[in-house]
Design a protein around this motif. Structure first.
Motif, mmCIF file in Angstrom:
data_model
loop_
_atom_site.group_PDB
_atom_site.id
_atom_site.type_symbol
_atom_site.label_atom_id
_atom_site.label_comp_id
_atom_site.label_asym_id
_atom_site.label_seq_id
_atom_site.Cartn_x
_atom_site.Cartn_y
_atom_site.Cartn_z
ATOM 1 N N THR A 1 0.835 -1.209 0.000
ATOM 2 C CA THR A 1 0.000 0.000 0.000
ATOM 3 C C THR A 1 0.867 1.255 0.000
ATOM 4 O OG1 THR A 1 -1.781 -1.142 1.164
ATOM 5 C CG2 THR A 1 -1.779 1.274 1.270
ATOM 6 N N CYS A 2 1.880 1.277 0.844
ATOM 7 C CA CYS A 2 2.721 2.480 0.961
ATOM 8 C C CYS A 2 3.650 2.648 -0.236
ATOM 9 C CB CYS A 2 3.504 2.445 2.261
ATOM 10 S SG CYS A 2 2.434 2.638 3.715
ATOM 11 N N ILE A 3 4.164 1.562 -0.794
ATOM 12 C CA ILE A 3 5.048 1.700 -1.959
ATOM 13 C C ILE A 3 4.237 2.117 -3.182
ATOM 14 C CG2 ILE A 3 5.114 -0.634 -2.972
ATOM 15 C CD1 ILE A 3 8.209 1.482 -2.285
ATOM 16 N N ASP A 4 3.004 1.611 -3.305
ATOM 17 C CA ASP A 4 2.151 2.028 -4.425
ATOM 18 C C ASP A 4 1.779 3.495 -4.309
ATOM 19 O OD1 ASP A 4 2.220 -0.506 -5.483
ATOM 20 O OD2 ASP A 4 0.235 -1.091 -4.746
ATOM 21 N N ALA A 5 1.528 3.960 -3.107
ATOM 22 C CA ALA A 5 1.158 5.361 -2.894
ATOM 23 C C ALA A 5 2.327 6.299 -3.155
ATOM 24 C CB ALA A 5 0.649 5.548 -1.474
ATOM 25 N N SER A 6 3.542 5.843 -2.903
ATOM 26 C CA SER A 6 4.694 6.731 -3.072
ATOM 27 C C SER A 6 5.243 6.719 -4.491
ATOM 28 C CB SER A 6 5.816 6.349 -2.098
ATOM 29 O OG SER A 6 6.343 5.079 -2.431
ATOM 30 N N GLY A 7 4.863 5.769 -5.285
ATOM 31 C CA GLY A 7 5.406 5.660 -6.636
ATOM 32 C C GLY A 7 4.807 6.656 -7.595
ATOM 33 N N GLY A 8 5.407 7.824 -7.698
ATOM 34 C CA GLY A 8 5.000 8.805 -8.695
ATOM 35 C C GLY A 8 3.862 9.706 -8.279
ATOM 36 N N SER A 9 3.378 9.612 -7.062
ATOM 37 C CA SER A 9 2.291 10.502 -6.682
ATOM 38 C C SER A 9 2.850 11.881 -6.367
ATOM 39 C CB SER A 9 1.522 9.950 -5.482
ATOM 40 O OG SER A 9 2.062 10.411 -4.291
ATOM 41 N N SER A 10 2.040 12.861 -6.570
ATOM 42 C CA SER A 10 2.499 14.224 -6.339
ATOM 43 C C SER A 10 2.320 14.651 -4.898
ATOM 44 C CB SER A 10 1.732 15.187 -7.251
ATOM 45 O OG SER A 10 0.359 15.161 -6.909
ATOM 46 N N GLY A 11 1.572 13.846 -4.143
ATOM 47 C CA GLY A 11 1.347 14.211 -2.757
ATOM 48 C C GLY A 11 0.107 15.067 -2.563
ATOM 49 N N PHE A 12 -0.567 15.423 -3.638
ATOM 50 C CA PHE A 12 -1.779 16.232 -3.543
ATOM 51 C C PHE A 12 -2.984 15.368 -3.869
ATOM 52 C CE2 PHE A 12 1.509 19.290 -4.826
ATOM 53 C CZ PHE A 12 1.400 20.179 -3.776
ATOM 54 N N SER A 13 -4.005 15.436 -3.030
ATOM 55 C CA SER A 13 -5.222 14.702 -3.348
ATOM 56 C C SER A 13 -6.026 15.521 -4.347
ATOM 57 C CB SER A 13 -6.028 14.453 -2.075
ATOM 58 O OG SER A 13 -6.384 15.679 -1.490
ATOM 59 N N GLY A 14 -6.826 14.836 -5.100
ATOM 60 C CA GLY A 14 -7.653 15.521 -6.077
ATOM 61 C C GLY A 14 -6.961 15.738 -7.409
ATOM 62 N N VAL A 15 -5.755 15.255 -7.574
ATOM 63 C CA VAL A 15 -5.071 15.376 -8.855
ATOM 64 C C VAL A 15 -5.651 14.331 -9.787
ATOM 65 C CG1 VAL A 15 -2.853 15.166 -10.037
ATOM 66 C CG2 VAL A 15 -2.980 16.248 -7.799
ATOM 67 N N PRO A 16 -6.063 14.715 -10.985
ATOM 68 C CA PRO A 16 -6.668 13.750 -11.887
ATOM 69 C C PRO A 16 -5.706 12.601 -12.192
ATOM 70 C CG PRO A 16 -6.721 15.973 -12.814
ATOM 71 C CD PRO A 16 -5.957 16.028 -11.560
ATOM 72 N N THR A 17 -6.263 11.394 -12.322
ATOM 73 C CA THR A 17 -5.432 10.231 -12.615
ATOM 74 C C THR A 17 -5.277 10.015 -14.112
ATOM 75 O OG1 THR A 17 -7.375 8.810 -12.452
ATOM 76 C CG2 THR A 17 -5.994 9.050 -10.474
ATOM 77 N N LYS A 18 -6.119 10.628 -14.921
ATOM 78 C CA LYS A 18 -5.929 10.524 -16.368
ATOM 79 C C LYS A 18 -5.681 11.924 -16.919
ATOM 80 C CE LYS A 18 -10.753 10.924 -17.720
ATOM 81 N NZ LYS A 18 -11.808 10.438 -18.564
ATOM 82 N N PRO A 19 -4.981 12.017 -18.034
ATOM 83 C CA PRO A 19 -4.671 13.344 -18.564
ATOM 84 C C PRO A 19 -5.916 14.098 -18.982
ATOM 85 C CG PRO A 19 -3.730 11.604 -19.947
ATOM 86 C CD PRO A 19 -4.452 10.956 -18.813
ATOM 87 N N LEU A 20 -5.888 15.404 -18.808
ATOM 88 C CA LEU A 20 -6.994 16.252 -19.249
ATOM 89 C C LEU A 20 -6.888 16.485 -20.742
ATOM 90 C CD1 LEU A 20 -6.855 18.946 -16.430
ATOM 91 C CD2 LEU A 20 -8.467 17.067 -16.649
ATOM 92 N N ASP A 21 -8.037 16.614 -21.391
ATOM 93 C CA ASP A 21 -8.005 16.925 -22.826
ATOM 94 C C ASP A 21 -7.553 18.358 -22.991
ATOM 95 O OD1 ASP A 21 -8.931 14.441 -23.576
ATOM 96 O OD2 ASP A 21 -11.043 15.047 -23.417
#
Length: 182
Positions: free
Chosen positions: A158-178
Motif C-alpha cells: 500500500t505504501c510503496i504504491d502510494a509513493s510511486g510517482g504521486s504528487s502528494g496532492f489529493s484531487g489530482v486527476p489520474t488521467k490526462p486532461l483533454d
C-alpha cells in the motif's frame, strides 16, 4: 654605518628563515602522512573493519568499501540492520550499496521490522530499497499498521504504491486532461 650592517644582516636572516620554512614545508607535504593512511579517521579502513566484524567476507567487503562514495555510511547501514533485525549482513550489503542514503535505508528497515517484530524482513529490505524516501515510507507502513490490521505485505504494498510517482496532492486527476488549443 653599524645600523646599516644590522639591517642587512636582519634582511638576510629573514630571507634565510623564509627559505628554510618553505623548503621544510615542501618536503613535509610531499611525504605521505601516516596519520591519513594508518588511523581510524580513514573511512575505508573503518568500513572494511566494520563489515568484517559483522561477518561479511573479505572480497565483498573490500569491493563494497572501495566503490562506496561514503564508505563509513555503507558499513554503518549494514551493521545497524544486522544488529537490530534478523537479516543477514550478506543480504543487507547489496541494498546498502545501492541506496542513495544508506542511513535512511537502515532507519526504514529497522523501524518497520520492529513494528512487525521481524516477520517481514526480506520484503521490508526490498521495499525500503525501492522507496525514494525511505524514512517517509517507514512512517507510512508503521502508521498504517498501528491503526489498521494490515499484514506486513499489505502495508508495504500500500505504501510503496502510494509513493510511486504521486504528487502528494489529493484531487489530482489520474488521467490526462483533454487539451484544446484556442
Amino acid at each position: 654605518m653599524s645600523n646599516f650592517g644590522n639591517k642587512q644582516t636582519n634582511y638576510s636572516f629573514r630571507g634565510f628563515t623564509a627559505s628554510f620554512i618553505t623548503i621544510g614545508g615542501l618536503l613535509t607535504s610531499s611525504l605521505p602522512t601516516l596519520a591519513v593512511t594508518d588511523s581510524y579517521d580513514n573511512d575505508y579502513r573503518v568500513c572494511a573493519a566494520q563489515l568484517l566484524s559483522v561477518g561479511v567476507t573479505a572480497k565483498p567487503a573490500s569491493q563494497s568499501c572501495a566503490t562506496a562514495l561514503h564508505p563509513r555510511e555503507l558499513s554503518s547501514c549494514v551493521a545497524k540492520i544486522h544488529k537490530l533485525t534478523q537479516i543477514t549482513p550478506v543480504d543487507v550489503l547489496s541494498s546498502c550499496r545501492q541506496a542513495r542514503r544508506p542511513q535512511d535505508l537502515a532507519t526504514c528497515v529497522v523501524s518497520i521490522s520492529k513494528s512487525y517484530q521481524g516477520s517481514a524482513n526480506p520484503a521490508t529490505l526490498t521495499s525500503c530499497g525501492r522507496s525514494l524516501l525511505p524514512v517517509t515510507f517507514a512512517s507510512c507502513v508503521v502508521g498504517l499498521h498501528r491503526e489498521i490490521d494490515l499484514s506486513p505485505t499489505q502495508a508495504l504494498d500500500t505504501c510503496i504504491d502510494a509513493s510511486g510517482g504521486s504528487s502528494g496532492f489529493s484531487g489530482v486527476p489520474t488521467k490526462p486532461l483533454d487539451f484544446k488549443p484556442n
